[in-house]
Design a protein around this motif. Structure first.
Motif, PDB file in Angstrom:
ATOM      1  N   ILE A 247      -3.959   0.803  -3.782  1.00 52.09           N
ATOM      2  CA  ILE A 247      -2.835  -0.092  -3.357  1.00 52.09           C
ATOM      3  C   ILE A 247      -3.210  -0.581  -1.949  1.00 52.09           C
ATOM      4  O   ILE A 247      -3.461   0.334  -0.977  1.00 52.09           O
ATOM      5  CB  ILE A 247      -1.594   0.735  -3.179  1.00 52.09           C
ATOM      6  N   GLN A 248      -3.157  -1.890  -1.661  1.00 49.94           N
ATOM      7  CA  GLN A 248      -4.151  -2.361  -0.522  1.00 49.94           C
ATOM      8  C   GLN A 248      -3.228  -3.913  -0.154  1.00 49.94           C
ATOM      9  O   GLN A 248      -2.619  -4.405  -0.770  1.00 49.94           O
ATOM     10  CB  GLN A 248      -5.338  -3.018  -0.789  1.00 49.94           C
ATOM     11  N   LEU A 249      -2.814  -3.587   1.281  1.00 48.21           N
ATOM     12  CA  LEU A 249      -2.259  -4.685   1.941  1.00 48.21           C
ATOM     13  C   LEU A 249      -2.915  -5.930   1.951  1.00 48.21           C
ATOM     14  O   LEU A 249      -4.146  -5.688   2.030  1.00 48.21           O
ATOM     15  CB  LEU A 249      -1.940  -4.554   3.218  1.00 48.21           C
ATOM     16  N   ASN A 250      -2.520  -7.246   1.679  1.00 54.36           N
ATOM     17  CA  ASN A 250      -2.827  -8.525   1.902  1.00 54.36           C
ATOM     18  C   ASN A 250      -3.140  -8.829   3.208  1.00 54.36           C
ATOM     19  O   ASN A 250      -3.893  -9.976   3.456  1.00 54.36           O
ATOM     20  CB  ASN A 250      -2.262  -9.418   0.801  1.00 54.36           C
ATOM     21  N   ASN A 251      -2.609  -8.283   4.108  1.00 53.39           N
ATOM     22  CA  ASN A 251      -2.489  -8.694   5.568  1.00 53.39           C
ATOM     23  C   ASN A 251      -2.646  -7.459   6.539  1.00 53.39           C
ATOM     24  O   ASN A 251      -2.782  -6.237   5.707  1.00 53.39           O
ATOM     25  CB  ASN A 251      -1.507  -9.549   6.057  1.00 53.39           C
ATOM     26  N   ALA A 252      -2.494  -7.678   7.734  1.00 51.42           N
ATOM     27  CA  ALA A 252      -2.359  -6.255   8.635  1.00 51.42           C
ATOM     28  C   ALA A 252      -0.934  -5.589   8.393  1.00 51.42           C
ATOM     29  O   ALA A 252       0.052  -6.137   8.038  1.00 51.42           O
ATOM     30  CB  ALA A 252      -2.363  -6.602   9.740  1.00 51.42           C
ATOM     31  N   GLY A 253      -1.125  -4.381   8.438  1.00 54.84           N
ATOM     32  CA  GLY A 253       0.131  -3.510   8.315  1.00 54.84           C
ATOM     33  C   GLY A 253      -0.017  -2.200   7.907  1.00 54.84           C
ATOM     34  O   GLY A 253      -1.277  -1.625   8.125  1.00 54.84           O
TER      35      GLY A 253
END
Length: 736
Positions: free
Chosen positions: A719-725
């Motif tokens: 499960i990976q973010l597409n942006n920063a966070g």
């Protein structure tokens, strides 16, 4: 004339005796005198040949001694005023004739529809009727409504609200017929616009006063959930404006022209359909009556007028409202107002309501109040109600013995699709009650809590009231705390106040706040000063938050034991509370739990949604970084109240290794407390470098849960973010 009022013993029935009683009507005595009523009855003899009206039969029964039975012929009894039964009407049975289905109706037909150029149709309303609900061939229409308006535009204050210009309300032809519908946590508000000046709107009072902070009349510091509080986020929608009438199945009421305009659904023909609006408030009232039996009678199209007046609907909790421009300051909630109901029993003794039906109502179904005792509501059906199904008892913590609600029973009823309009309403509510039993009911499709027992919150009155010895047993509650209605802080079963001897047992609770947007929606919620309650042998699955919750330290001496659930929860708060021998973190329900769940509810053989095996339990979790002690494995511990969280960083990720490639059909991804996981991609692969991979993009925030359906073989899940966070998760399940 009729003899003195008869009384019966008030001993509490055993569970076995109760179930036998519910399934068999009392035998008719050879000396019973039978009167007959019919929808258009006008006779004076009240016999089969010349049946009476309902009021005629009531009056005839008053002149008779001994056992009297009034049989209602098939058909619809149109009521322009409630049928009233008093103490002099005690001892009478009112029953459907064999094979008949009599229905008391408060509806008025809208006829003479004329076509408009835009595809809508218009009809005039009868004098004295203010249509708030509309039913077309038995299907509820929707008051024309718009989109939500965020607080940044529709900023609510004690005096009114901004946003008239940006929403276009300042250009509406009749904005003063429209209402703002607002939901804040567990409260619901419906207040009519009183005026528009530039960008500013004011609202009818006392509705807006009672919806705002500063009245000092809302008891337990509820200024934190008023329309002008920091928790106010938006107007859910404005409704009842001609400019909003754009979807089939919507209607609008024009108070100046006294017309209803409707946009038909596909297949509906206004020249032939039957359009009905609830007009009569209250269909049957029993006031001080004893030993009355009502069986096999239907109730439909009863009105609830308050919300269409300047009082509006300033919700407090569970469908009760704050009314009046002024009033006593009372922090126990004594002076809150219950909704209008189709059937109301006041001060009743040994009243039985059996095999009744309550459908298409503008308010609630049944109220037992003002000291009603030893009375039963059994084997009845409730569906499509604007408010709740049943309200049992009152909000006075220390009533006199005569005014104490006691030993009432609500059992084997079916409650579906209630709280349609007033979404803070609960399915079955009981206030300060003694020895009340809520048993073997089936409740489904509820916007807020399912069953609520007790009152008083954190006020001193709730610590030492008449509340005690209540039983919430063997009920089936599914699909409560429905996410679409944006009501929060409740549970499938909800309690308040110290109530020694109260037992919550044998209930099957499935899907409370499932799919919610935040950590919310408990299974069994022992709120505020709930104390001295035993929670045992319940089955609780697919819950938005805790399976049992007692967050307040002043709720004491509660004991949860022998329950089955698919999650876990922190220890109960409060002195003397315990959690022992519970079966938690399950991914399959054992045979004993399945038996308990199947026997719960009005149907003795109800279906049970078995849990699905979770492959993740034996996997290994890692993540791109760790925020404090929130380690990756917390998403695999079977507990939706614990979290894993990464630091805020570009393309943060959480990953699971199943150990070997497995066939996967579905993932459940549960967000953490702060909903940090948003705009992410789920990668599934048989190789650690994810080449090749099956991917699913989730552009929004993760829910509780977000489900991802798939049909692939994989060992690794990322499960990976597409942006920063941050990635923050409380639970990840992998179903084969």
């Amino acid at each position: 004339m009729r003899s003195a009022i008869r009384t019966t013993a008030t001993a509490v029935l055993s569970a076995v005796a109760l179930s036998i009683t519910l399934l068999s009507a009392p035998a008719q005595s050879a000396t019973t005198k039978t009167l007959y009523a019919a929808p258009h009855g006008a006779g004076s003899a009240c016999d089969r040949a010349q049946p009476c009206s309902l009021e005629g039969a009531r009056d005839a029964a008053r002149a008779l001694d001994g056992d009297v039975r009034v049989e209602l012929a098939d058909g619809t009894y149109a009521l322009s005023r409630p049928l009233h039964l008093g103490a002099e009407d005690s001892g009478v049975t009112w029953a459907a004739a064999p094979g008949a289905h009599p229905v008391l109706s408060g509806g008025r037909a809208l006829t003479g529809w004329t076509a408009n150029d835009d595809g809508t149709w218009t009809a005039r309303a009868p004098e004295g009727v203010t249509p708030r609900q509309l039913f077309i061939d038995g299907a509820r229409a929707t008051r024309a409504r718009g989109e939500s308006c965020p607080a940044s535009v529709c900023d609510a204050t004690k005096s009114g609200m901004t946003g008239a210009e940006r929403t276009g309300i300042d250009r509406w032809k009749r904005p003063t017929d429209a209402e703002a519908v607002i939901r804040v946590r567990w409260r619901n508000y419906h207040c009519r616009i009183a005026s528009v000046s530039g960008d500013l709107m004011t609202f009818a009072r006392p509705c807006w006063t009672n919806a705002s902070s500063g009245t000092d009349r809302t008891g337990p510091a509820w200024d934190t959930t008023t329309v002008d509080s920091s928790r106010y986020a938006k107007v859910s929608y404005f409704e009842n404006a001609r400019e909003l009438l754009d979807e089939p199945g919507e209607f609008v009421w024009d108070s100046a022209a006294r017309t209803v305009t409707y946009l038909p659904r596909k297949g509906e023909n206004p020249r032939t359909f039957k359009a009905v609006t609830p007009a009569t408030e209250g269909l049957l009232t029993l006031d001080g009556a004893r030993d009355v039996r009502l069986t096999g009678i239907g109730f439909t199209y009863a009105a609830y007028r308050q919300a269409s007046t300047d009082e509006g609907y300033a919700g407090t909790q569970a469908g009760l409202t704050l009314t009046g421009a002024t009033g006593p300051v009372d922090h126990a909630g004594r002076y809150y107002t219950k909704p209008a109901a189709a059937l109301t029993v006041r001060g009743g003794r040994n009243v039985t309501v059996d095999a009744a039906s309550f459908t298409h109502l503008g308010g609630a179904g049944v109220i037992f109040e003002h000291g009603t005792q030893d009375s039963t509501l059994t084997r009845s059906r409730f569906t499509d109600l604007s408010s709740g199904a049943a309200y049992i008892g009152d909000t006075e913590p220390l009533p006199s013995a005569e005014l104490t609600g006691a030993r009432n029973t609500v059992s084997y009823n079916t409650v579906r699709h209630t709280g349609v309009e007033y979404t803070d309403a609960v399915g079955i509510w009981a206030g300060y009650e003694v020895g009340t039993t809520i048993d073997h009911n089936t409740l489904d499709d509820l916007p807020y809590s399912g069953i609520s027992v007790g009152w008083g919150w954190n006020q001193p009155e709730a610590r030492d009231s008449v509340l005690r010895d209540n039983r919430i047993t063997n009920n089936r509650i599914t699909n409560a705390m429905r996410v679409a209605f944006d009501q929060h802080d409740g549970g499938a079963i909800y309690t308040q106040g110290a109530q020694p001897g109260t037992v919550i047992s044998g209930n099957y609770l499935n899907r409370s706040a499932y799919g919610n947007t935040e950590r919310d929606g408990n299974g069994i919620y022992l709120d505020e000063q709930s104390s001295h309650i035993t929670v045992t042998r319940n089955v609780l699955t697919r819950l938005g938050y805790k399976w049992v919750s007692n967050w307040a330290d002043y709720g004491i001496d509660n004991h949860a034991t022998g329950n089955w659930t698919d999650t876990d929860a922190p220890a109960l708060g409060g002195t003397g509370s315990t959690m022992t021998d519970n079966h938690t973190k399950l991914d399959r329900l054992p045979a004993e739990a399945l038996k308990v769940a199947a026997s719960a509810g009005a149907d003795p053989h109800g279906a049970v949604e078995q849990l699905r095996p979770d492959l993740a339990r034996t996997g290994t979790a890692t993540q791109s970084s760790t925020d404090g002690t929130a380690t990756a494995s917390r998403a695999l511990d079977g507990d939706t109240s614990t979290d894993t969280r990464t630091q805020s960083e570009p393309h943060a990720w959480w990953q699971l290794d199943l150990g070997t490639p497995r066939h996967i059909t579905q993932l459940e991804i549960w967000n953490d407390a702060s909903m940090t996981t948003t705009d992410f991609t789920v990668h599934l692969s048989t190789t650690p470098d994810f080449t090749p991979a099956t991917t699913t993009h989730i552009p929004t925030k993760a829910l509780r849960p977000t489900t991802v359906n798939t049909n692939t073989k994989a060992r690794y899940i990322r499960i990976q973010l597409n942006n920063a966070g941050r990635v923050g998760l409380s639970h990840v399940l992998v179903h084969p």
